[in-house]
Scaffold this active site. Structure first.
Site, PDB file in Angstrom:
ATOM      1  N   HIS A 190     -10.471  -2.057  -4.420  1.00 58.29           N
ATOM      2  CA  HIS A 190     -11.315  -1.572  -3.322  1.00 58.29           C
ATOM      3  C   HIS A 190     -11.447  -0.063  -3.282  1.00 58.29           C
ATOM      4  CE1 HIS A 190      -7.158  -1.412  -2.131  1.00 58.29           C
ATOM      5  NE2 HIS A 190      -7.473  -0.525  -1.225  1.00 58.29           N
ATOM      6  N   ASP A 191     -10.611   0.656  -4.027  1.00 58.91           N
ATOM      7  CA  ASP A 191     -10.620   2.118  -4.000  1.00 58.91           C
ATOM      8  C   ASP A 191     -11.308   2.737  -5.215  1.00 58.91           C
ATOM      9  OD1 ASP A 191      -9.327   2.547  -1.578  1.00 58.91           O
ATOM     10  OD2 ASP A 191      -7.329   2.576  -2.456  1.00 58.91           O
TER      11      ASP A 191
ATOM     12  N   ASP B 238       0.831  -1.210   0.000  1.00 55.09           N
ATOM     13  CA  ASP B 238       0.000   0.000   0.000  1.00 55.09           C
ATOM     14  C   ASP B 238       0.863   1.255   0.000  1.00 55.09           C
ATOM     15  OD1 ASP B 238      -2.728   1.268   0.519  1.00 55.09           O
ATOM     16  OD2 ASP B 238      -1.610   2.018   2.248  1.00 55.09           O
TER      17      ASP B 238
END
Length: 588
Positions: free
Chosen positions: A343-344, A207
């Protein structure tokens, strides 16, 4: 390594699981690790070889698990460390790999390290986070610089105990770790990386992996948002001066002890030449990265959460973003990735194709053809294989859960004093690109709550779950799910062309409706021709110049077999792939 003996992860089909919304087994409305284990046969049957599990670590959940309070424990609603041990074993027993999220730019403010760091300027952890003195102007305390958080507002938060500010590039509950501190780095490696590699996982999705190194002078950012107190400061914290040094250190001191570990980095706002520095095989930093040019299309880069400025991109812009990623391997020792969702992001069907009912399934298959014919490691996001799409436009802000989306909405609400037209504009942007679109529960069947939970789901289930769900599509040989399974198998069968193909070329760059590209086999003796119609209308085929009459074999199309014939023109949202063999190539 050569294509004949590649790293295991290069040809792997990967599937991202967002645990909160995947599958709930205990009725608390939140997905869990036992739920993931229960679906492994389904994923294996689909053709998935690697699972990427989004953060399941213990967390106060201020940013859906990206605020980690303990790297070595599991968020209780998701399960236990013992559940994780079982998931690792169950994956490996099926010949599947498992990678986890590695979130080490920041921790939660509830992490024991930060709890100690905030107590004083002299304790053991005092320098493990980024602390700076206030700026005093006319006797008043101000943040050390005008940096804007990625989620809006100041990137600095005042802490009374130390009479200092700490840096948080995301929400204030996510303080940034101080990577300049060697002891902090060693602790990160031990707790966040080695703990899980020792349990047998196969790698990490990293990340925010180009944010660790900041400009330690923390100068004010230039004014790009006039009238705003805080300004986007990416120039001062993206791809900073010590990034490559630290990634090499991580590889040499930690990862090399564990063999061929996949490290796929999240690398936003980065030009191709800079991307190469991270993913060159010789550099030995990251295995590959997610280049965000495709999924950032139409969004206000660096706008600090201003989703109401979102616009629809053009197809030529889409082609250019794909071209950049595909050309990364041209003449280099680098590797690349293929993805349209995570997911973003909003759902790819809504953002890049169409979610109109009459075309939706065909468009989902068209995007499957696109993804499976591009070179690189393939990443699917949960629900993408059944054509899940964005939440309906009539949903109100009360259905949203994402902190970034809520901050963006409330910013508009405050700034424009509840003006209904401004709020409508804000919701329109969030409906297209808001992160909650990807976080709605997976639609397993047509029962209550889409078979996701027997309890009350933590976020609303999509209205259309009775029509779009796994159970219905498993029973339908013409479904997007059946087509994805077919395409993944075809990708494996023709790996040298589809996974490892070279010489990617776009042949209709300025066409607003059709995307035509070719790829070559590494030996140069076979070619793929790919035609994709991104419109509701009949379109002519744009053959590469001089190749119109070439003899070719139809490898795959998204038309319903036995019901539709491949014709002279591309029907709406049609995809077709042709294979041209060596003898033909030598003969024209």
């Amino acid at each position: 390594m050569s294509a004949s003996k590649p790293n295991w992860w290069k040809a792997s089909t990967c599937y991202q699981i967002w645990p909160a919304s995947y599958k709930d087994t205990n009725g608390d409305g939140i997905g869990d690790i036992p739920g993931i284990i229960s679906t492994l046969p389904y994923l294996k049957d689909l053709g998935v070889e690697t699972i990427w599990l989004s953060p399941m670590y213990d967390s106060p959940q201020k940013d859906m698990g990206y605020d980690i309070s303990n790297y070595e424990d599991v968020y209780p609603p998701y399960g236990t460390v013992a559940d994780m041990d079982r998931l690792i074993k169950e994956c490996h027993d099926r010949g599947m790999k498992l990678i986890l999220d590695l979130v080490i730019n920041h921790t939660s403010d509830q992490h024991a390290w930060f709890q100690e760091s905030r107590k004083s300027k002299t304790n053991e952890y005092a320098d493990w986070y980024v602390w700076r003195d206030p700026k005093i102007i006319n006797g008043k305390r101000h943040p050390p610089s005008n940096w804007r958080s990625i989620f809006g507002g100041s990137a600095w938060e005042y802490c009374e105990e130390r009479d200092q500010y700490y840096l948080h590039l995301f929400v204030k509950e996510q303080p940034d770790l101080n990577w300049e501190n060697e002891e902090a780095r060693k602790a990160i490696y031990k707790s966040a990386i080695e703990f899980w590699l020792n349990k047998g996982i196969d790698g990490f999705r990293v990340d925010a992996c180009n944010l660790y190194s900041k400009d330690v002078l923390f100068p004010d950012a230039v004014t790009r948002l006039h009238g705003e107190e805080f300004q986007p400061a990416e120039d001062h914290y993206i791809n900073g001066p010590r990034m490559h040094e630290w990634l090499r250190e991580q590889r040499q001191q930690v990862l090399d002890k564990y063999g061929d570990i996949l490290m796929v980095g999240e690398l936003p706002f980065t030009e191709a030449a800079e991307v190469l520095k991270y993913v060159s095989a010789e550099a030995r930093e990251l295995s590959c990265v997610f280049d965000f040019d495709v999924v950032m299309l139409g969004t206000p880069n660096g706008g600090g959460g201003k989703k109401h400025h979102t616009v629809r991109h053009t197809l030529p812009q889409f082609k250019e973003a794909i071209r950049k990623v595909q050309h990364l391997i041209r003449g280099t020792d680098a590797w690349t990735t293929v993805f349209l969702e995570n997911h973003d992001q909003g759902r790819s069907l809504s953002r890049f194709a169409t979610d109109k009912p009459q075309w939706r399934e065909k468009a989902a298959k068209m995007l499957a053809v696109l993804m499976c014919t591009l070179t690189g490691t393939l990443f699917l996001y949960q629900g993408q294989e059944i054509g899940m799409y964005n939440h309906p436009e009539h949903w109100g802000v009360e259905e949203l859960r994402d902190i970034d989306s809520l901050n963006a909405y409330n910013d508009v609400k405050t700034r424009h004093k509840d003006d209904p037209l401004w709020l409508k504009k804000a919701m329109k942007g969030l409906q297209l690109v808001g992160r909650d679109n990807a976080r709605l529960p997976v639609q397993w069947d047509a029962s209550a709550n889409a078979g996701f939970t027997t309890g009350k789901p933590w976020i609303r289930v999509h209205d259309d779950y009775e029509a779009v769900n796994v159970a219905a599509q498993r029973a339908d040989p013409h479904s997007p799910l059946a087509f994805w399974k077919k395409m993944i198998a075809l990708r494996k069968q023709h790996a040298e062309l589809m996974v490892f193909g070279t010489d990617f070329e776009v042949w209709d760059f300025f066409d607003q409706d059709v995307f035509t590209f070719t790829k070559a086999h590494p030996d140069g003796h076979h070619k793929l021709f790919v035609f994709l119609n991104f419109s509701d209308d009949l379109q002519p085929l744009h053959y590469p110049h001089g190749l119109e009459g070439m003899k070719k074999e139809l490898l795959v199309s998204n038309l319903r077999q036995g019901e539709e014939e491949v014709g002279r023109y591309l029907t709406p949202w049609e995809a077709r792939v042709y294979l041209v063999r060596e003898t033909v190539l030598n003969g024209y």
